[in-house]
Design a protein around this motif. Structure first.
Motif, PDB file in Angstrom:
ATOM      1  N   ALA A  56      18.008  63.544  47.279  1.00  0.00           N
ATOM      2  CA  ALA A  56      18.439  63.639  45.892  1.00  0.00           C
ATOM      3  C   ALA A  56      19.831  63.050  45.719  1.00  0.00           C
ATOM      4  O   ALA A  56      20.838  63.696  46.022  1.00  0.00           O
ATOM      5  CB  ALA A  56      18.410  65.099  45.437  1.00  0.00           C
ATOM      6  N   GLY A  57      19.882  61.833  45.213  1.00  0.00           N
ATOM      7  CA  GLY A  57      21.169  61.196  44.979  1.00  0.00           C
ATOM      8  C   GLY A  57      21.629  61.276  43.544  1.00  0.00           C
ATOM      9  O   GLY A  57      22.712  60.789  43.209  1.00  0.00           O
ATOM     10  N   ASP A  58      20.831  61.917  42.663  1.00  0.00           N
ATOM     11  CA  ASP A  58      21.160  61.923  41.236  1.00  0.00           C
ATOM     12  C   ASP A  58      21.455  63.320  40.720  1.00  0.00           C
ATOM     13  O   ASP A  58      21.382  63.571  39.524  1.00  0.00           O
ATOM     14  CB  ASP A  58      20.018  61.297  40.426  1.00  0.00           C
ATOM     15  N   VAL A  59      21.783  64.253  41.620  1.00  0.00           N
ATOM     16  CA  VAL A  59      22.217  65.567  41.179  1.00  0.00           C
ATOM     17  C   VAL A  59      23.739  65.612  41.267  1.00  0.00           C
ATOM     18  O   VAL A  59      24.391  64.581  41.199  1.00  0.00           O
ATOM     19  CB  VAL A  59      21.542  66.679  42.014  1.00  0.00           C
ATOM     20  N   CYS A  60      24.335  66.818  41.451  1.00  0.00           N
ATOM     21  CA  CYS A  60      25.795  66.892  41.393  1.00  0.00           C
ATOM     22  C   CYS A  60      26.465  66.112  42.511  1.00  0.00           C
ATOM     23  O   CYS A  60      27.580  65.617  42.360  1.00  0.00           O
ATOM     24  CB  CYS A  60      26.242  68.356  41.420  1.00  0.00           C
ATOM     25  N   TYR A  61      25.794  65.965  43.657  1.00  0.00           N
ATOM     26  CA  TYR A  61      26.280  65.118  44.736  1.00  0.00           C
ATOM     27  C   TYR A  61      25.083  64.784  45.610  1.00  0.00           C
ATOM     28  O   TYR A  61      24.076  65.501  45.607  1.00  0.00           O
ATOM     29  CB  TYR A  61      27.384  65.792  45.568  1.00  0.00           C
ATOM     30  N   PRO A  62      25.147  63.688  46.358  1.00  0.00           N
ATOM     31  CA  PRO A  62      23.998  63.315  47.196  1.00  0.00           C
ATOM     32  C   PRO A  62      23.679  64.425  48.200  1.00  0.00           C
ATOM     33  O   PRO A  62      24.571  64.925  48.882  1.00  0.00           O
ATOM     34  CB  PRO A  62      24.459  62.043  47.897  1.00  0.00           C
ATOM     35  N   MET A  63      22.422  64.786  48.270  1.00  0.00           N
ATOM     36  CA  MET A  63      22.040  65.889  49.140  1.00  0.00           C
ATOM     37  C   MET A  63      20.605  65.745  49.621  1.00  0.00           C
ATOM     38  O   MET A  63      19.805  65.038  49.006  1.00  0.00           O
ATOM     39  CB  MET A  63      22.172  67.227  48.404  1.00  0.00           C
ATOM     40  N   ILE A  64      20.328  66.404  50.716  1.00  0.00           N
ATOM     41  CA  ILE A  64      18.948  66.639  51.115  1.00  0.00           C
ATOM     42  C   ILE A  64      18.590  67.989  50.505  1.00  0.00           C
ATOM     43  O   ILE A  64      18.870  69.046  51.068  1.00  0.00           O
ATOM     44  CB  ILE A  64      18.799  66.626  52.641  1.00  0.00           C
ATOM     45  N   ALA A  65      18.015  67.943  49.317  1.00  0.00           N
ATOM     46  CA  ALA A  65      17.783  69.162  48.564  1.00  0.00           C
ATOM     47  C   ALA A  65      16.634  69.976  49.137  1.00  0.00           C
ATOM     48  O   ALA A  65      16.623  71.208  49.018  1.00  0.00           O
ATOM     49  CB  ALA A  65      17.507  68.819  47.097  1.00  0.00           C
ATOM     50  N   TYR A  66      15.679  69.283  49.714  1.00  0.00           N
ATOM     51  CA  TYR A  66      14.493  69.948  50.268  1.00  0.00           C
ATOM     52  C   TYR A  66      14.043  69.140  51.463  1.00  0.00           C
ATOM     53  O   TYR A  66      13.983  67.904  51.399  1.00  0.00           O
ATOM     54  CB  TYR A  66      13.390  69.994  49.204  1.00  0.00           C
ATOM     55  N   LEU A  67      13.727  69.823  52.554  1.00  0.00           N
ATOM     56  CA  LEU A  67      13.096  69.175  53.694  1.00  0.00           C
ATOM     57  C   LEU A  67      12.164  70.184  54.335  1.00  0.00           C
ATOM     58  O   LEU A  67      12.596  71.265  54.757  1.00  0.00           O
ATOM     59  CB  LEU A  67      14.124  68.670  54.713  1.00  0.00           C
ATOM     60  N   GLY A  68      10.876  69.843  54.343  1.00  0.00           N
ATOM     61  CA  GLY A  68       9.885  70.718  54.921  1.00  0.00           C
ATOM     62  C   GLY A  68       8.944  69.944  55.821  1.00  0.00           C
ATOM     63  O   GLY A  68       8.648  68.770  55.565  1.00  0.00           O
ATOM     64  N   LEU A  69       8.492  70.608  56.867  1.00  0.00           N
ATOM     65  CA  LEU A  69       7.696  69.929  57.881  1.00  0.00           C
ATOM     66  C   LEU A  69       6.424  70.698  58.204  1.00  0.00           C
ATOM     67  O   LEU A  69       6.437  71.929  58.331  1.00  0.00           O
ATOM     68  CB  LEU A  69       8.512  69.771  59.167  1.00  0.00           C
ATOM     69  N   ILE A  70       5.338  69.962  58.328  1.00  0.00           N
ATOM     70  CA  ILE A  70       4.110  70.492  58.913  1.00  0.00           C
ATOM     71  C   ILE A  70       4.148  70.291  60.424  1.00  0.00           C
ATOM     72  O   ILE A  70       3.667  71.123  61.187  1.00  0.00           O
ATOM     73  CB  ILE A  70       2.885  69.806  58.277  1.00  0.00           C
ATOM     74  N   ASP A  71       4.746  69.187  60.851  1.00  0.00           N
ATOM     75  CA  ASP A  71       4.973  68.904  62.273  1.00  0.00           C
ATOM     76  C   ASP A  71       6.466  69.088  62.549  1.00  0.00           C
ATOM     77  O   ASP A  71       7.274  68.212  62.215  1.00  0.00           O
ATOM     78  CB  ASP A  71       4.546  67.470  62.595  1.00  0.00           C
ATOM     79  N   PRO A  72       6.868  70.220  63.133  1.00  0.00           N
ATOM     80  CA  PRO A  72       8.305  70.469  63.326  1.00  0.00           C
ATOM     81  C   PRO A  72       8.992  69.463  64.235  1.00  0.00           C
ATOM     82  O   PRO A  72      10.215  69.314  64.176  1.00  0.00           O
ATOM     83  CB  PRO A  72       8.344  71.885  63.928  1.00  0.00           C
ATOM     84  N   ASP A  73       8.233  68.756  65.050  1.00  0.00           N
ATOM     85  CA  ASP A  73       8.849  67.756  65.927  1.00  0.00           C
ATOM     86  C   ASP A  73       9.416  66.571  65.150  1.00  0.00           C
ATOM     87  O   ASP A  73      10.169  65.767  65.711  1.00  0.00           O
ATOM     88  CB  ASP A  73       7.835  67.247  66.943  1.00  0.00           C
ATOM     89  N   ALA A  74       9.067  66.459  63.883  1.00  0.00           N
ATOM     90  CA  ALA A  74       9.523  65.325  63.076  1.00  0.00           C
ATOM     91  C   ALA A  74      10.878  65.555  62.422  1.00  0.00           C
ATOM     92  O   ALA A  74      11.336  64.714  61.640  1.00  0.00           O
ATOM     93  CB  ALA A  74       8.488  65.003  61.992  1.00  0.00           C
ATOM     94  N   LEU A  75      11.540  66.660  62.736  1.00  0.00           N
ATOM     95  CA  LEU A  75      12.797  66.991  62.064  1.00  0.00           C
ATOM     96  C   LEU A  75      13.814  65.876  62.176  1.00  0.00           C
ATOM     97  O   LEU A  75      14.352  65.401  61.171  1.00  0.00           O
ATOM     98  CB  LEU A  75      13.372  68.292  62.634  1.00  0.00           C
ATOM     99  N   ASP A  76      14.134  65.444  63.385  1.00  0.00           N
ATOM    100  CA  ASP A  76      15.179  64.440  63.570  1.00  0.00           C
ATOM    101  C   ASP A  76      14.831  63.145  62.847  1.00  0.00           C
ATOM    102  O   ASP A  76      15.691  62.525  62.201  1.00  0.00           O
ATOM    103  CB  ASP A  76      15.387  64.152  65.054  1.00  0.00           C
ATOM    104  N   ALA A  77      13.573  62.726  62.937  1.00  0.00           N
ATOM    105  CA  ALA A  77      13.180  61.452  62.343  1.00  0.00           C
ATOM    106  C   ALA A  77      13.238  61.512  60.822  1.00  0.00           C
ATOM    107  O   ALA A  77      13.737  60.575  60.176  1.00  0.00           O
ATOM    108  CB  ALA A  77      11.770  61.078  62.808  1.00  0.00           C
ATOM    109  N   LEU A  78      12.733  62.590  60.217  1.00  0.00           N
ATOM    110  CA  LEU A  78      12.755  62.683  58.759  1.00  0.00           C
ATOM    111  C   LEU A  78      14.172  62.868  58.246  1.00  0.00           C
ATOM    112  O   LEU A  78      14.554  62.301  57.208  1.00  0.00           O
ATOM    113  CB  LEU A  78      11.864  63.834  58.294  1.00  0.00           C
ATOM    114  N   LEU A  79      14.976  63.626  58.958  1.00  0.00           N
ATOM    115  CA  LEU A  79      16.375  63.807  58.565  1.00  0.00           C
ATOM    116  C   LEU A  79      17.107  62.470  58.574  1.00  0.00           C
ATOM    117  O   LEU A  79      17.823  62.125  57.617  1.00  0.00           O
ATOM    118  CB  LEU A  79      17.034  64.797  59.515  1.00  0.00           C
ATOM    119  N   ALA A  80      16.911  61.684  59.624  1.00  0.00           N
ATOM    120  CA  ALA A  80      17.568  60.380  59.702  1.00  0.00           C
ATOM    121  C   ALA A  80      17.084  59.450  58.597  1.00  0.00           C
ATOM    122  O   ALA A  80      17.875  58.704  58.002  1.00  0.00           O
ATOM    123  CB  ALA A  80      17.309  59.752  61.069  1.00  0.00           C
ATOM    124  N   ASP A  81      15.789  59.492  58.284  1.00  0.00           N
ATOM    125  CA  ASP A  81      15.254  58.641  57.217  1.00  0.00           C
ATOM    126  C   ASP A  81      15.866  59.013  55.870  1.00  0.00           C
ATOM    127  O   ASP A  81      16.284  58.133  55.106  1.00  0.00           O
ATOM    128  CB  ASP A  81      13.735  58.793  57.162  1.00  0.00           C
TER     129      ASP A  81
END
Length: 292
Positions: free
Chosen positions: A221-246
């Protein structure tokens, strides 16, 4: 303290509130005068304890314009014994129609700061119960380089329907930024209904795929009060690092210089993942709720 006076402010007494030195200046706050000007803080929702004319405790409840709930305690400082702070809270609670939520903003290493303890002790004496702790992280610059994880691909979300379907499959999102504000201001549970709070187009959401199957979702979310990762949820928890970096890469490409993310302290794997991505904690937030 026989000459202790506890009372709300009256209009024009902003300088009385700010006359108390900030015991935790390292915690960034919206200025009290700015909060008054914006309508979130009000004199009748702001209380002080005075000893010999000097402010020894102060508390400000906030209710942003348009908010659906009750005011919550956002600012509480105490330079006296906890019972004085508890007395202030009890008087204010009586005037406000009962105890309210208290979101205590603290340094991330607050256990090493003596000034952090008295307000929390006072809150407990006043009947508030500690419910949980969240850390706010910020990351600046390019994410730390890591070996490419070729198991995952990423793309923008197709539409709101896809986002909703993935949210419904994710039991407990790993990152929710500003969830307390969403609930207090609009009565929205960011974990289950993020689209009701986040205004951006569906294409700002990132979908993680493994073998073409969606296994993760992030709101860059880059169009709220400041750029943020407002929500991040995983079905495959091993994907945390990759999705966070993306998600971080997308926000930086959109012009962000700093990215914000919140995580519960008990989610140690998520906290470690944010640190691996180059984030650092800048604030802890402990929520207290009325007993019962």
């Amino acid at each position: 303290m026989t000459d202790l006076v506890i009372r709300p402010l009256v209009a024009g007494e902003e300088n009385l509130f700010t006359s108390m030195p900030d015991p935790l200046p390292e915690v960034a706050k919206c200025g009290y005068a700015d909060g008054i000007a914006g309508g979130g803080y009000r004199p009748e929702h702001t209380w002080v304890a005075l000893h010999g004319g000097r402010v020894v405790s102060r508390a400000a409840w906030v209710l942003p314009p348009g908010a659906v709930g009750r005011p919550w305690l956002e600012w509480f400082d105490l330079n006296a014994e906890p019972e004085i702070g508890a007395e202030l809270l009890r008087a204010a609670h009586a005037a406000l129609g009962g105890p309210t939520l208290y979101h205590a903003a603290l340094p991330p290493d607050w256990r090493h700061h003596p000034a952090a303890a008295p307000p929390m002790a006072a809150a407990r004496l006043a009947g508030l119960v500690e419910q949980g702790e969240r850390l706010r992280f910020t990351g600046t610059g390019t994410p730390k380089p890591r070996p490419a994880d070729r198991r995952y691909d990423f793309r923008p979300a197709a539409d709101r329907t896809e986002i909703t379907a993935l949210v419904n499959r994710i039991a407990a999102p790993q990152i929710l930024t500003g969830t307390e504000t969403a609930r207090a201001v609009a009565g929205i549970d960011l974990a289950t209904d993020p689209l009701a709070w986040l205004p951006g187009p569906p294409q700002t959401w990132r979908v993680a795929l493994r073998d073409d199957e969606p296994i993760g979702l992030a709101a860059a979310a880059g169009d709220v009060c400041y750029p943020m990762i407002a929500y991040l949820g995983l079905i495959d928890p091993d994907a945390l690092d990759a999705l966070l970096a993306d998600a971080v890469t997308v926000l930086l490409a959109g012009g962000a210089h700093e990215v914000v993310a919140d995580a519960d302290t008990y989610r140690t794997g998520v906290v470690a993942g944010l640190r691996r991505a180059g984030f650092r904690p800048v604030r802890a937030r402990i929520t207290f709720t009325p007993a019962g």
